[in-house]
Structure formats: C-alpha cells, structure tokens
Design a protein around this motif. Sequence first.
Motif, PDB file in Angstrom:
ATOM      1  N   ALA B   4       0.818  -1.206   0.000  1.00 45.66           N
ATOM      2  CA  ALA B   4       0.000   0.000   0.000  1.00 45.66           C
ATOM      3  C   ALA B   4       0.855   1.261   0.000  1.00 45.66           C
ATOM      4  CB  ALA B   4      -0.912   0.002   1.219  1.00 45.66           C
ATOM      5  N   THR B   6       3.139   2.024  -2.003  1.00 49.63           N
ATOM      6  CA  THR B   6       3.387   2.535  -3.357  1.00 49.63           C
ATOM      7  C   THR B   6       2.360   3.594  -3.747  1.00 49.63           C
ATOM      8  OG1 THR B   6       2.080   0.810  -4.358  1.00 49.63           O
ATOM      9  CG2 THR B   6       4.435   0.387  -4.153  1.00 49.63           C
ATOM     10  N   LEU B   7       1.304   3.711  -2.962  1.00 52.93           N
ATOM     11  CA  LEU B   7       0.316   4.755  -3.228  1.00 52.93           C
ATOM     12  C   LEU B   7       0.972   6.119  -3.298  1.00 52.93           C
ATOM     13  CD1 LEU B   7      -2.731   3.948  -0.998  1.00 52.93           C
ATOM     14  CD2 LEU B   7      -2.682   4.221  -3.463  1.00 52.93           C
ATOM     15  N   VAL B   8       1.891   6.338  -2.402  1.00 54.14           N
ATOM     16  CA  VAL B   8       2.552   7.642  -2.343  1.00 54.14           C
ATOM     17  C   VAL B   8       3.714   7.674  -3.335  1.00 54.14           C
ATOM     18  CG1 VAL B   8       3.532   9.351  -0.798  1.00 54.14           C
ATOM     19  CG2 VAL B   8       2.007   7.607   0.094  1.00 54.14           C
ATOM     20  N   GLY B  10       4.042   5.999  -5.941  1.00 51.59           N
ATOM     21  CA  GLY B  10       3.614   5.805  -7.329  1.00 51.59           C
ATOM     22  C   GLY B  10       3.274   7.097  -8.043  1.00 51.59           C
ATOM     23  N   HIS B  11       2.617   6.929  -9.169  1.00 55.44           N
ATOM     24  CA  HIS B  11       2.296   8.080  -9.997  1.00 55.44           C
ATOM     25  C   HIS B  11       1.060   8.782  -9.458  1.00 55.44           C
ATOM     26  CE1 HIS B  11       4.447   5.262 -12.726  1.00 55.44           C
ATOM     27  NE2 HIS B  11       5.158   6.348 -12.905  1.00 55.44           N
TER      28      HIS B  11
END
Lengths: 321, 285
Positions: B4, B6-8, B10-11
């Motif tokens: 979770a 990768t929410l930040v 990520g794109h």
Amino acid sequence: MIEAQGLSKSYGNTTAVDRVTFTVRPGVVTGFLGPNGAGKSTTMRMIMGLDRPSAGSVTVNGHAYARHRSPLTEVGALLEARAVHPGRTARAHLRALAATHGIPDRRVDEVIDLTGLATVARKRVGGFSLGMGQRLGIASALLGDPRTLILDEPVNGLDPEGVLWVRHLARSLAAEGRTVFLSSHLMSEMALTADHVIVIGRGRILADAPVSDVVEAASRRAVTVRTPGPSALRTALERAGAAVVIPDVAHEGALEVTGLDAAAIGEVALTAGVALHELTPVASTLEDAYLELTADAVEYRTDDPAGDLAAAGSTSTGDQP
Amino acid sequence: MSAATTLVAGHAPARDTHVTFARVLRSEWLKLWSLRSTWWGVALTVLLMAGLAVVMAATLGSATTSPDMQETMSADPRLAVPSGAVAVTFGYGFAQLTVAVLAVLTITGEHSTGMIRATFAAVPRRLPVLWAKLAVVAATTTLLAVVGLAAAWLATASSLSADGLSLDFSDGEHLRALAGTVVYLVTVAALALGIGALLRSTAAGIATTLGMLMVVPLLFQGLAGSAAWAQDVYAYLPTVAGERLIATGPTPDGLLAPGAGFAVLAGYAVVVLAAAALAVRRRDA
C-alpha cells in the motif's frame, strides 16, 4: 475530514438517517458501525452527493462534495452495491472513470496491480466473484489518490487474505494522514481495523468514541452466580453495593452480578451463609457491547430473550422480576 | 498487493487533475465503445441499412415495369414518387429502432447496474454527464447513419441506374432526404436518451421508446380513417412528423411539410431532454 451537521434523510414516513452530527478526522481509521438498515449506506451516499439530504448538511475537506473541482482526488469511495457495468472489463471501467479527471492510464494500471487484479483486468466484470468485485471497487476508490476514503463494507465477500489486505490498506492510508471512513456491521472487524468508531442504529448516532473507550465501557465485568438461596444472596450482594440481575427465569437460582468481582461475591456469600453452586466471571466481548448498543436499534429483529437481556443490562441497576 | 505504500511513491495524479467537459466527453466515449452491444448494434444497423436499400431498389425497379405494383405503391405517400432517394434512405425505419435502443441503454444501463453512482461520484455536478452522453450518442448516430447511407448507396447504385432511378446529388430533394435521414436518426436518439434518463429502467425505457416509434403511429393511423382528430394527432406524433424530413414528393393531405414536421420532432426531444436534465439533477442516484 468529513463533517456532518444534523444530517437527515427520510423516505416518505420512514426516517433512514435522523439528525446525525459527527466528524471524521484525518490520520485515523474511523469505523462506521451499525446493523443492516441502520442508515450507514444512506449516510455515505449523502456524503458523496448521491442522495440529497432531507435536512442538515455534510462537507468533505471543507466543501460539499459536488463543489469540488476534482472530486476523485478529494474522495475515493467504494459503494455498497457493486457500482460497475458487468459488460465492461475491469480496465475499461477504471479508464472511463479516470478519463473524467484526466488521470493517466499508468495510474489505472497501478491501481490494478495494487489491488491484485492484474490477471483479470481485461476480463468482463460480469464474471467476477464478489471478492474481485470488491477489489475493483477499492481500485476505483484509489484511482485519484484521494485524501479521504469512504469504504462501505469493504471486507464483504473477501477471502481471509483479502480481509487482512483491506485492514492493512486502511491502516496505512490513515498512517499517511488520510481520512479513512469505513463501514461494517461486524464489530470484530472494526475492533481490529478502526481507531475510532461511530455506532449508528435506526438512523441515530449511538456512540462516537475511540475504540478503546468503547471496549472499556463494554467490559462491564459480570459474574454469573448460581445458588439455592437466590433471594438471600441478592439482598446481601445489593447491600454490599453490587447490581444484580436475574438473567433468565429458566435457570433457577442464577444471578448476574456486576460491581463486585468473584472473590468479593464469595466472601459476601460466606458472610450471609448462602451456598454457592457456581461462580463464573463473564468478560463481555466487544460483540456483546455492540449488540447492547444496537439492540433497540435493530429495525427487524426476531423476538428473542437476548433483546430483553440487553435492555436490562443497559442500566446497571436493572432488576427484572 | 500488500504494498500500500506505493500509493505515495507511485504516480500520484498530477496537479491538473480535475473534471472538464472534454474529459467527461472522453469518458462517455470510452464507456460507449467498451461495451460489445455498441459494436453489434452499429454493425447490424449498417448492414441492414444496406440490405433494406437493396430490397427497396429491387422493388422500385420491378414496379417500373408492373402497373399493378405502381398502383399499390402510389397509395403509400412515401413511395408515390419512386426515386433513388427512397431506396437509399429506406433503412431508416429499422435504424431508428437500434439507435433508440442504444441511446436508452447508455443511461438505463448505468442505473440498472449501479454504475451511475460511480459516474456521479466522479462528476457530481451530473449535468455534464447527460450532455456528454447526448453528444456521444449524437456523434455515434451520425457516423452510423452516414456509413449506413453510403453502404446503401454503393449496394444499390448499379441496379438503380439500370432502372433509371439513380440517386441525384444535384436534386435538392434527394439531398434533403439524405441529410434528413442523418438528422432524423440523431433526433430520435436524443429523444430516446431523454426518455431513458427520465425512466431509468431499461425495460420501461425500451418499451416506451419502441411504443412511441412503432405502436402509437399504427394505432392513430388506424383511427385516422374514422376520426378527423385522430388524423391531426397522427400528423403531430414525433416520428410521423419527423419522418417528413426524409420523405420526397408532394406533401400528402393531413401531414406536415418537411421542415415543420422536423421542428415538431425536435420540439419533443428538447422538452423531454429538459425534463430529463431536471430529473438528473434532482433525483437521488
């Protein structure tokens, strides 16, 4: 941040949500707990501007939902009923929603990976299991990388692994400083996921407190006592400051005692010269606390003695003939 | 899956992420063409517009040598003056059914599946969704009608010219019938979309729309013989009035002139869409 002020919704003569006022704060997971039909989904639909309140108002991050220029980056929502056309593929569904905000395809693929839908993304949603449907709902909620998440019964239909994943996701989203508001009718799920809980029943707020406080209040330590001389023991216990309830006439000689622990009860019995046949501490669970809070608030309930017990238990000096 | 965080990393959506009408339009276009029923409907319509034109061209051709058939046909105002335009545009009667059903489904398909809640959550002002659907349905119908007419023309050109009934692009009436077919179908689709938005249910929307297109005109046509008022009502029915834009030859007694007839159909569409806009804004999703 979600702020509801006197929010109400009625359909004809039925009041689904009755002047509720609450605040959902960022940085923590707030649970929205209540029996089915308590008004959770209606409240969430009003937050999302899908249902028009009969009275009162609700804002998200300071504005009515419809006033936001970029709603999907403010709020991501998983709505209870599967809000997807079954004829479209998961990816096409997400791309269509993303297109309204100019969210690029790479973000679509990212939320597909994040929710574990990569292998089924190009399959039509009509063939999805309930669990995959929930994952797709969560994927659409995450599309805009929103500051606030509203998840209506997110663990519904998920396998144990999926339940753990949602729990972890909700907690990490809150840890990033986002507002996370998730509903459930399962107290046990809430106890593990939420920091704060708002309990609703028959459209009214029954409790709005940190989960630990609700647990505390719920853990009213009761002791079940069985004795051949119930009336004598009862008198003695009440004189000693305990509250005594006769839980069930079917169990002759049984008393439910609160306010004294098992050891103290034994001593009172000894002093009073009453024999004890059973002395069992009963630690009430969260589930019990929840049932107690909502017992009067369940719209359609089978008429069972548990309701009476809960009603009696809600007042500490309850005394039933 | 459990990443979770990768929410930040990520794109995260860029700063210009917000709703514009052009984006809603694109969303509706993606929605329409990501359903198989759209492809089927459009392909079927184009094929049948060509196929029905071939049948009509053959009928008109054989009529040129058969006095019996000429007599039968002169009773029908639409066929009274046989021409290439009559044959090439003949498929509109079928095409209006498919475009109307497609138009109804673009909105009722969302209500019946719950998709509308996802749509309105993304575009909470709602009306841009209705207008984008209208634009997408109108564009698709235009495309379909133009391709259908072109296919009909190509399929009938040789047999029509052999019978001396060639489509005449220098004839204003022929051009009006061709353009009229496109405009008529677009207007019927707009009306059907409005009906779908008002009724929300697929079954009710399709039943009402097809009833309006097929059943009601037949009913009043039957009554028109015995009651003058029924003839007046008949002339002002949405499709009977609108079809005048496609018809060639002199205006028959009791029917409206092409322009007036079309204005009546457009009036229905505007009124129904205005009511739909109010309903879309006000009703709970």
